[in-house]
Design a protein around this motif. Structure first.
Motif, PDB file in Angstrom:
ATOM      1  N   LEU A 132       9.274  14.922  -0.883  1.00 13.76           N
ATOM      2  CA  LEU A 132       8.913  13.246  -1.089  1.00 13.76           C
ATOM      3  C   LEU A 132       7.788  13.337  -1.916  1.00 13.76           C
ATOM      4  O   LEU A 132       7.373  12.149  -2.562  1.00 13.76           O
ATOM      5  CB  LEU A 132       8.661  12.667   0.332  1.00 13.76           C
ATOM      6  N   GLY A 133       6.788  14.060  -1.897  1.00 14.68           N
ATOM      7  CA  GLY A 133       5.416  13.839  -2.555  1.00 14.68           C
ATOM      8  C   GLY A 133       4.491  12.979  -1.990  1.00 14.68           C
ATOM      9  O   GLY A 133       3.555  12.295  -2.753  1.00 14.68           O
ATOM     10  N   ILE A 134       4.514  12.875  -0.760  1.00 15.11           N
ATOM     11  CA  ILE A 134       3.557  12.132   0.173  1.00 15.11           C
ATOM     12  C   ILE A 134       2.210  12.898  -0.167  1.00 15.11           C
ATOM     13  O   ILE A 134       2.012  14.129  -0.306  1.00 15.11           O
ATOM     14  CB  ILE A 134       3.803  12.150   1.617  1.00 15.11           C
ATOM     15  N   VAL A 173      13.604   6.261   4.683  1.00 10.94           N
ATOM     16  CA  VAL A 173      12.912   5.068   4.199  1.00 10.94           C
ATOM     17  C   VAL A 173      12.233   5.374   3.170  1.00 10.94           C
ATOM     18  O   VAL A 173      11.758   4.551   2.120  1.00 10.94           O
ATOM     19  CB  VAL A 173      12.084   4.402   5.572  1.00 10.94           C
ATOM     20  N   SER A 174      11.315   6.514   3.287  1.00 16.61           N
ATOM     21  CA  SER A 174      10.443   7.228   2.279  1.00 16.61           C
ATOM     22  C   SER A 174      11.328   7.252   0.706  1.00 16.61           C
ATOM     23  O   SER A 174      10.538   6.846  -0.159  1.00 16.61           O
ATOM     24  CB  SER A 174       9.699   8.225   2.771  1.00 16.61           C
ATOM     25  N   HIS A 230       0.808  -1.244   0.208  1.00 17.09           N
ATOM     26  CA  HIS A 230       0.182   0.070   0.039  1.00 17.09           C
ATOM     27  C   HIS A 230       0.694   1.315   0.054  1.00 17.09           C
ATOM     28  O   HIS A 230       0.157   2.552   0.172  1.00 17.09           O
ATOM     29  CB  HIS A 230      -0.914  -0.051   1.285  1.00 17.09           C
ATOM     30  N   LEU A 231       2.297   1.023  -0.182  1.00 16.42           N
ATOM     31  CA  LEU A 231       3.149   2.314  -0.226  1.00 16.42           C
ATOM     32  C   LEU A 231       2.787   3.061   1.088  1.00 16.42           C
ATOM     33  O   LEU A 231       2.611   4.463   0.920  1.00 16.42           O
ATOM     34  CB  LEU A 231       2.750   3.179  -1.436  1.00 16.42           C
ATOM     35  N   LEU A 232       2.695   2.685   2.462  1.00 19.71           N
ATOM     36  CA  LEU A 232       2.778   3.293   3.511  1.00 19.71           C
ATOM     37  C   LEU A 232       3.833   2.961   4.795  1.00 19.71           C
ATOM     38  O   LEU A 232       4.211   2.031   4.820  1.00 19.71           O
ATOM     39  CB  LEU A 232       1.195   2.588   3.946  1.00 19.71           C
ATOM     40  N   LEU A 233       4.074   4.090   5.115  1.00 21.31           N
ATOM     41  CA  LEU A 233       4.980   4.110   6.328  1.00 21.31           C
ATOM     42  C   LEU A 233       3.971   4.215   7.563  1.00 21.31           C
ATOM     43  O   LEU A 233       3.220   5.431   7.569  1.00 21.31           O
ATOM     44  CB  LEU A 233       6.125   5.235   6.125  1.00 21.31           C
TER      45      LEU A 233
END
Length: 142
Positions: free
Chosen positions: A79-81, A41-42, A15-18
């Protein structure tokens, strides 16, 4: 400084989640190291959503709030979160610190931002596709 006793970090690459689970009163070194490690990490894994689980975190020092605003946040923006979820702390002083920081940064946010009472709701929201509306009917603070 041992960050592990204050922060547990997990990634959900599907899910591309931290998810950052903070605990207790976090000393400055551990806070800054943990926040910096989360950026690293991201960058390496191209994550799209973050959950900041602050449920059991105590107050964030004023100097660390300023560091977050002035040093950490510009790097986070790169990061473009797409989604950033905050699980609200039980500690009123932490709540005030987070609210103050988010209010200061609100005009600069490129991410959707939501507040949650529990981590499972925050994770479900963060895992949703960002193109649709939230099924949870929660307010947005962006």
């Amino acid at each position: 400084m041992e960050t592990e006793s204050y922060l547990q970090m997990e990634t959900d690459r599907l899910h591309l989640l931290l998810v950052l689970h903070w605990q207790g009163f976090v000393p400055s070194d551990a806070y800054r190291d943990g926040m910096t490690e989360a950026l690293q990490v991201s960058r390496k894994t191209s994550l799209q959503s973050w959950v900041m689980d602050m449920k059991h975190m105590k107050v964030i020092r004023q100097a660390d709030q300023e560091w977050t605003l002035n040093t950490w946040f510009p790097q986070f923006q790169l990061l473009g979160i797409k989604r950033l979820a905050f699980v609200i702390s039980d500690d009123i002083f932490n709540q005030m610190a987070v609210s103050s920081m988010v209010a200061t940064l609100r005009p600069k946010f490129h991410s959707e931002v939501e507040y949650f009472q529990e981590v499972n709701s925050a994770m479900r929201w963060a895992q949703e596709k960002t193109s649709g509306l939230s099924d949870f009917g929660l307010f947005s603070v962006k």
